[in-house]
Design a protein around this motif. Structure first.
Motif, short mmCIF file in Angstrom:
data_model
loop_
_atom_site.label_atom_id
_atom_site.label_comp_id
_atom_site.label_asym_id
_atom_site.label_seq_id
_atom_site.Cartn_x
_atom_site.Cartn_y
_atom_site.Cartn_z
N GLU A 1 0.77 -1.09 -0.07
CA GLU A 1 -0.10 -0.18 -0.01
C GLU A 1 0.91 1.26 -0.05
N ILE A 2 2.08 1.22 0.51
CA ILE A 2 3.04 2.31 0.65
C ILE A 2 3.29 2.70 -0.82
N PHE A 3 3.38 1.74 -1.78
CA PHE A 3 3.89 2.08 -3.01
C PHE A 3 2.75 2.38 -4.04
N GLN A 4 1.52 2.00 -3.49
CA GLN A 4 0.10 2.21 -4.40
C GLN A 4 0.22 3.34 -5.17
N TRP A 5 -0.05 3.49 -6.38
CA TRP A 5 -0.23 4.46 -7.28
C TRP A 5 1.15 5.60 -7.42
N GLN A 6 2.35 4.99 -6.92
CA GLN A 6 3.36 5.92 -7.19
C GLN A 6 4.34 4.98 -8.27
N PRO A 7 4.94 5.90 -9.07
CA PRO A 7 5.90 5.49 -10.37
C PRO A 7 6.81 4.67 -9.64
N ALA A 8 7.34 3.77 -10.09
CA ALA A 8 8.46 2.69 -9.53
C ALA A 8 9.69 3.48 -9.01
N ASP A 9 10.01 4.62 -9.66
CA ASP A 9 11.21 5.26 -9.25
C ASP A 9 11.01 6.38 -8.33
N THR A 10 9.89 6.30 -7.65
CA THR A 10 9.58 7.36 -6.58
C THR A 10 10.46 7.07 -5.60
N LYS A 11 11.03 8.03 -4.74
CA LYS A 11 11.89 8.04 -3.74
C LYS A 11 11.07 8.27 -2.46
N LEU A 12 11.19 7.46 -1.58
CA LEU A 12 10.26 7.78 -0.19
C LEU A 12 10.88 8.74 0.55
#
Length: 105
Positions: A43-54
């Motif tokens: 869920e943390i990564f949901q709807w985020q581009p694969a290269d998004t930095k947290l």
């Protein structure tokens, strides 16, 4: 089993027993809980581009959810009487003989 793992699983079992959760710690319910916690990681990564930095908050949240996931894995390993690090080592050895279409060989 490593001393560190033994210390961790003892603390986890003590925590569980203090709360009377033993009755919920059967393999089926632990597997369900593991899946739910793994979903919270996703869920943390949901709807985020694969290269998004947290950001820092997301990184902290991810670490907490990974810990929850590992905790359920550890409880399951305890139920099975196996060392999780031994399981990983055996799987690595097994995978050495496997080949996938995406291999660079």
């Amino acid at each position: 089993m490593t001393d560190k793992y033994i210390q961790v699983i003892r603390k986890l079992i003590e925590f569980r027993d203090q709360r009377g959760w033993q009755k919920y710690h059967n393999l089926k319910d632990l597997a369900l809980s593991l899946n739910l916690e793994a979903s919270e990681v996703l869920e943390i990564f949901q709807w985020q581009p694969a290269d998004t930095k947290l950001d820092d908050a997301q990184t902290q949240h991810l670490q907490e959810e990974l810990a929850d996931t590992l905790i359920y894995c550890f409880y399951m390993c305890d139920k099975l009487g196996v060392d999780p690090l031994d399981l990983v080592a055996k799987k690595i050895d097994f995978n050495q003989s496997r080949h996938w279409k995406t291999d660079n060989r």
